[in-house]
Design a protein around this motif. Structure first.
Motif, PDB file in Angstrom:
ATOM      1  N   GLY A   1       3.847   6.236   2.474  1.00 46.68           N
ATOM      2  CA  GLY A   1       3.568   5.007   3.189  1.00 46.68           C
ATOM      3  C   GLY A   1       4.846   4.369   3.691  1.00 46.68           C
ATOM      4  O   GLY A   1       5.933   4.969   3.687  1.00 46.68           O
ATOM      5  N   VAL A   2       4.741   3.113   4.148  1.00 45.84           N
ATOM      6  CA  VAL A   2       5.890   2.367   4.674  1.00 45.84           C
ATOM      7  C   VAL A   2       6.129   1.166   3.762  1.00 45.84           C
ATOM      8  O   VAL A   2       5.433   0.145   3.883  1.00 45.84           O
ATOM      9  N   PRO A   3       7.088   1.250   2.842  1.00 43.42           N
ATOM     10  CA  PRO A   3       7.296   0.161   1.884  1.00 43.42           C
ATOM     11  C   PRO A   3       7.912  -1.089   2.491  1.00 43.42           C
ATOM     12  O   PRO A   3       7.958  -2.126   1.836  1.00 43.42           O
ATOM     13  N   THR A   4       8.434  -1.028   3.718  1.00 43.80           N
ATOM     14  CA  THR A   4       9.068  -2.188   4.339  1.00 43.80           C
ATOM     15  C   THR A   4       8.109  -2.970   5.223  1.00 43.80           C
ATOM     16  O   THR A   4       8.528  -3.822   6.000  1.00 43.80           O
ATOM     17  N   SER A   5       6.829  -2.658   5.159  1.00 43.92           N
ATOM     18  CA  SER A   5       5.823  -3.379   5.928  1.00 43.92           C
ATOM     19  C   SER A   5       4.600  -3.584   5.047  1.00 43.92           C
ATOM     20  O   SER A   5       4.209  -2.692   4.298  1.00 43.92           O
ATOM     21  N   GLY A   6       4.002  -4.772   5.125  1.00 42.05           N
ATOM     22  CA  GLY A   6       2.852  -5.056   4.278  1.00 42.05           C
ATOM     23  C   GLY A   6       1.966  -6.129   4.879  1.00 42.05           C
ATOM     24  O   GLY A   6       2.194  -6.625   5.986  1.00 42.05           O
ATOM     25  N   ARG A   7       0.949  -6.505   4.139  1.00 38.13           N
ATOM     26  CA  ARG A   7      -0.043  -7.474   4.601  1.00 38.13           C
ATOM     27  C   ARG A   7      -0.321  -8.482   3.488  1.00 38.13           C
ATOM     28  O   ARG A   7      -0.320  -8.139   2.306  1.00 38.13           O
ATOM     29  N   ILE A   8      -0.562  -9.720   3.911  1.00 38.57           N
ATOM     30  CA  ILE A   8      -1.016 -10.760   2.988  1.00 38.57           C
ATOM     31  C   ILE A   8      -2.429 -11.133   3.402  1.00 38.57           C
ATOM     32  O   ILE A   8      -2.632 -11.720   4.473  1.00 38.57           O
TER      33      ILE A   8
ATOM     34  N   GLY B   1       0.796  -1.217   0.000  1.00 35.76           N
ATOM     35  CA  GLY B   1       0.000   0.000   0.000  1.00 35.76           C
ATOM     36  C   GLY B   1       0.828   1.266   0.000  1.00 35.76           C
ATOM     37  O   GLY B   1       0.364   2.332   0.397  1.00 35.76           O
ATOM     38  N   SER B   2       2.069   1.188  -0.454  1.00 34.92           N
ATOM     39  CA  SER B   2       2.958   2.350  -0.478  1.00 34.92           C
ATOM     40  C   SER B   2       3.418   2.622  -1.907  1.00 34.92           C
ATOM     41  O   SER B   2       3.330   1.762  -2.784  1.00 34.92           O
ATOM     42  N   VAL B   3       3.908   3.846  -2.112  1.00 38.58           N
ATOM     43  CA  VAL B   3       4.419   4.269  -3.414  1.00 38.58           C
ATOM     44  C   VAL B   3       5.811   4.852  -3.208  1.00 38.58           C
ATOM     45  O   VAL B   3       6.035   5.658  -2.304  1.00 38.58           O
ATOM     46  N   SER B   4       6.755   4.427  -4.029  1.00 34.68           N
ATOM     47  CA  SER B   4       8.122   4.912  -3.919  1.00 34.68           C
ATOM     48  C   SER B   4       8.686   5.161  -5.306  1.00 34.68           C
ATOM     49  O   SER B   4       8.529   4.335  -6.206  1.00 34.68           O
ATOM     50  N   ALA B   5       9.308   6.318  -5.476  1.00 35.90           N
ATOM     51  CA  ALA B   5       9.952   6.670  -6.745  1.00 35.90           C
ATOM     52  C   ALA B   5      11.249   7.389  -6.448  1.00 35.90           C
ATOM     53  O   ALA B   5      11.334   8.170  -5.495  1.00 35.90           O
ATOM     54  N   GLN B   6      12.279   7.121  -7.256  1.00 32.23           N
ATOM     55  CA  GLN B   6      13.596   7.687  -6.992  1.00 32.23           C
ATOM     56  C   GLN B   6      14.285   8.085  -8.284  1.00 32.23           C
ATOM     57  O   GLN B   6      14.224   7.355  -9.285  1.00 32.23           O
ATOM     58  N   GLY B   7      14.901   9.242  -8.263  1.00 34.35           N
ATOM     59  CA  GLY B   7      15.699   9.707  -9.377  1.00 34.35           C
ATOM     60  C   GLY B   7      17.152   9.841  -8.966  1.00 34.35           C
ATOM     61  O   GLY B   7      17.584   9.307  -7.938  1.00 34.35           O
TER      62      GLY B   7
END
Length: 372
Positions: free
Chosen positions: A165-172, A151-157
């Motif tokens: 959000g927190v990209p290192t935590s999620g749910r199944i 549930g997170s969005v991450s973009a890097q240039g």
């Protein structure tokens, strides 16, 4: 010119809030199920350690995370692949901890929370490989596996990055299957204990009285502020679920201590409806101190060997508000009258924190103050 301002009743960028429970309103009743729990009927925490694969170069660096490397080697050994002599450089995996509160029957599915343990940057797009989940006794109660949704969005240039959000935590969702049930023989109980979430003598007694009134017999009693014991009546010996359903729907008016809760970091104040004060006078005023630094440049005389020197001249201006008023609050005023009196002084939530602490120190506030 540099100017620094100090105000005794400081103006903060954070907007303080005061949450008031009106003293004139009757306290609302609550269901027993909303203020207490049945002992034994609870969730159980499980924990497991597994691997997430399929990451797009955002996983653990196995060169620096030894347990991730050993976990990968161990998993490959179980699959019949010998990777101990090879050079592992994968960044498409992550070592994780998975925890969930199961209370379900064998074969049912429950959600799993997954969090990275190492230096993985994101679990987005990853898949958790079959991971046993253990209880506190070391036994395996569930097995988790599936696609992780962060549930997170991450973009890097090259020079900037954005993460929401927190990209290192999620749910199944429905990611674990219960393999072993936790025994709880509800039908064999001879008594039920009800545990209050907010222990209080009066509330415990009211719960006991409500149950006895519903059953028409003295089957329950308050053991302490946190526990009510209910003996199973003979007519409910084989219908305990029916009894618990009736008990948890009973309406009880919870009692509470007179308390003022203060969060100084955010300026939030919560005042209970039973807060009382003795007769006292309150005055509130503002003290403003203005400090100004005025740079002065000193030039040497023409054709001299001197140098230009810059000095700061400090000017201090103290201004105390002269329109401060002294207000008298009578003995035993309720919360609404207290708030009206403090509002008449024009106090802010930050000022109110200091005033309440001072009133408590004087012994006039008949309530506990809890600072969080």
């Amino acid at each position: 010119m540099n100017t620094v301002l100090f105000k005794k009743s400081a103006v903060f960028s954070i907007i303080g809030a005061v949450f008031l429970l009106a003293g004139g309103q009757a306290a609302a009743s609550s269901r027993i199920k909303d203020i207490a729990d049945f002992e034994g009927v609870r969730e159980n925490q499980l924990v497991g350690y597994g691997l997430v694969v399929g990451l797009n170069g955002t996983g653990d660096n196995i060169k620096s995370i030894n347990f991730a490397k050993e976990s990968l080697i161990s998993m490959l050994d179980q699959l019949g692949i010998n990777a101990r002599d090879g050079q592992l450089k994968s960044k498409n995996m992550a070592a994780v901890m998975a925890s969930l509160p199961p209370f379900a029957r064998q074969g049912s599915r429950i959600d799993v929370m997954v969090s990275a343990m190492g230096d993985a940057k994101s679990l987005q797009g990853g898949t958790l490989i079959a991971t046993p989940l253990n209880g506190a006794n070391g036994e395996v109660y569930a097995v988790a596996q599936g696609q992780i949704a962060t549930g997170s969005v991450s973009a890097q240039g090259n020079n900037a990055s954005v993460t929401r959000g927190v990209p290192t935590s999620g749910r199944i969702a429905n990611g674990a299957i219960i393999e072993n049930e936790i025994d709880f023989a509800l039908d064999s109980l001879k008594n039920i204990r009800i545990a209050l979430r907010n222990p209080d003598f009066t509330t415990a007694r009211r719960i006991s009285d409500a149950i006895n009134a519903m059953l028409g017999q003295p089957a329950s009693k308050a053991l302490d502020p946190a526990t009510v014991d209910l003996q199973i009546p003979q007519e409910y010996e084989d219908k305990i679920v029916d009894l618990m359903t009736k008990v948890e729907q009973l309406q009880v008016q919870p009692d509470q201590l007179a308390k003022v809760v203060i969060d100084e970091s955010s300026g939030i104040i919560v005042i209970g409806k039973d807060v009382k004060i003795n007769r006292l006078a309150i005055a509130q005023g503002n003290l403003t101190i203005k400090i100004s630094e005025i740079p002065m440049v000193s030039q040497p005389l023409p054709f001299s060997n001197g140098t230009t020197v810059t000095q700061n001249v400090t000017a201090i201006d103290v201004n105390e508000e002269v329109n401060s008023r002294l207000s008298v609050l009578d003995t035993g005023v309720n919360l609404q009258e207290l708030v009206d009196g403090l509002n008449a002084l024009g106090v802010t939530p930050r000022d109110l924190i200091s005033i309440l602490q001072a009133v408590k120190a004087s012994g006039a506030l008949q309530a506990d103050i809890e600072v969080i």
